[in-house]
Scaffold this motif. Structure first.
Motif, PDB file in Angstrom:
ATOM      1  N   ALA A 181       0.831  -1.204   0.000  1.00  0.00           N
ATOM      2  CA  ALA A 181       0.000   0.000   0.000  1.00  0.00           C
ATOM      3  C   ALA A 181       0.865   1.254   0.000  1.00  0.00           C
ATOM      4  CB  ALA A 181      -0.929  -0.003   1.212  1.00  0.00           C
ATOM      5  N   LYS A 182       1.945   1.260   0.785  1.00  0.00           N
ATOM      6  CA  LYS A 182       2.856   2.415   0.816  1.00  0.00           C
ATOM      7  C   LYS A 182       3.509   2.631  -0.542  1.00  0.00           C
ATOM      8  CE  LYS A 182       3.954   1.902   5.715  1.00  0.00           C
ATOM      9  NZ  LYS A 182       4.968   1.459   6.688  1.00  0.00           N
ATOM     10  N   GLU A 183       3.919   1.545  -1.196  1.00  0.00           N
ATOM     11  CA  GLU A 183       4.550   1.649  -2.512  1.00  0.00           C
ATOM     12  C   GLU A 183       3.575   2.188  -3.549  1.00  0.00           C
ATOM     13  OE1 GLU A 183       7.903   1.073  -3.558  1.00  0.00           O
ATOM     14  OE2 GLU A 183       8.023   1.303  -1.377  1.00  0.00           O
ATOM     15  N   GLU A 184       2.319   1.744  -3.469  1.00  0.00           N
ATOM     16  CA  GLU A 184       1.314   2.230  -4.408  1.00  0.00           C
ATOM     17  C   GLU A 184       1.031   3.719  -4.202  1.00  0.00           C
ATOM     18  OE1 GLU A 184      -2.042  -0.392  -4.094  1.00  0.00           O
ATOM     19  OE2 GLU A 184      -0.935  -2.063  -4.984  1.00  0.00           O
ATOM     20  N   LYS A 185       1.048   4.183  -2.945  1.00  0.00           N
ATOM     21  CA  LYS A 185       0.840   5.607  -2.666  1.00  0.00           C
ATOM     22  C   LYS A 185       1.982   6.430  -3.237  1.00  0.00           C
ATOM     23  CE  LYS A 185      -2.062   5.260   1.418  1.00  0.00           C
ATOM     24  NZ  LYS A 185      -2.179   5.506   2.860  1.00  0.00           N
ATOM     25  N   LYS A 186       3.207   5.912  -3.156  1.00  0.00           N
ATOM     26  CA  LYS A 186       4.371   6.614  -3.716  1.00  0.00           C
ATOM     27  C   LYS A 186       4.237   6.768  -5.229  1.00  0.00           C
ATOM     28  CE  LYS A 186       7.933   4.974  -0.521  1.00  0.00           C
ATOM     29  NZ  LYS A 186       9.159   4.158  -0.449  1.00  0.00           N
ATOM     30  N   GLY A 187       3.670   5.757  -5.866  1.00  0.00           N
ATOM     31  CA  GLY A 187       3.544   5.760  -7.321  1.00  0.00           C
ATOM     32  C   GLY A 187       2.463   6.662  -7.860  1.00  0.00           C
ATOM     33  N   ARG A 188       1.627   7.194  -7.004  1.00  0.00           N
ATOM     34  CA  ARG A 188       0.507   8.042  -7.473  1.00  0.00           C
ATOM     35  C   ARG A 188       0.942   9.423  -7.775  1.00  0.00           C
ATOM     36  NH1 ARG A 188      -4.272   6.129  -3.400  1.00  0.00           N
ATOM     37  NH2 ARG A 188      -4.329   4.025  -4.102  1.00  0.00           N
TER      38      ARG A 188
END
Length: 118
Positions: free
Chosen positions: A111-118
């Motif tokens: 989830a943290k990695e996906e937030k970074k990618g946004r």
């Protein structure tokens, strides 16, 4: 991580890997056929073939990426590190690995990695 569970996951990963490789091989044949028809088609056929080729290429890239994830998971099984989050080092729940056998991150880190990618 339970050895039997790891072996089951390894077999799933090998099956998925084989399916992807067979799919990519089939796409290569489809692309070769499209190139042949480009030489004889009219403008509408050419535009349609270009769209089809672009779609197949993007599907190929997604499959190639998934293949890399699967190979990485198989390597982690060999190293005895399967089921351990690559970021935080905590154990990835078996339920997550059942759903996504090539998962390298726990749910929180994913989830943290996906937030970074946004």
């Amino acid at each position: 991580m339970n050895a039997d569970f790891c072996e089951e996951q390894k077999q799933k990963l090998l099956i998925q890997r084989k399916e992807i490789l067979e799919s990519l091989a089939g796409r290569s044949e489809q692309l070769a056929k499209m190139v042949e028809t480009l030489e004889t088609g009219d403008d509408a056929d050419i535009a349609s073939d270009t769209i089809d080729r672009t779609l197949l290429n993007s599907l190929g890239e997604a499959s190639a990426y998934r293949l890399q994830l699967i190979d990485s998971a198989l390597d982690r099984i060999k190293q005895g590190k399967y089921g351990i989050c690559l970021i935080c080092g905590k154990e990835i729940p078996e339920a997550r690995l059942e759903a996504i056998p090539y998962a390298g991150l726990c749910i929180n880190c994913q989830a943290k990695e996906e937030k970074k990618g946004r």
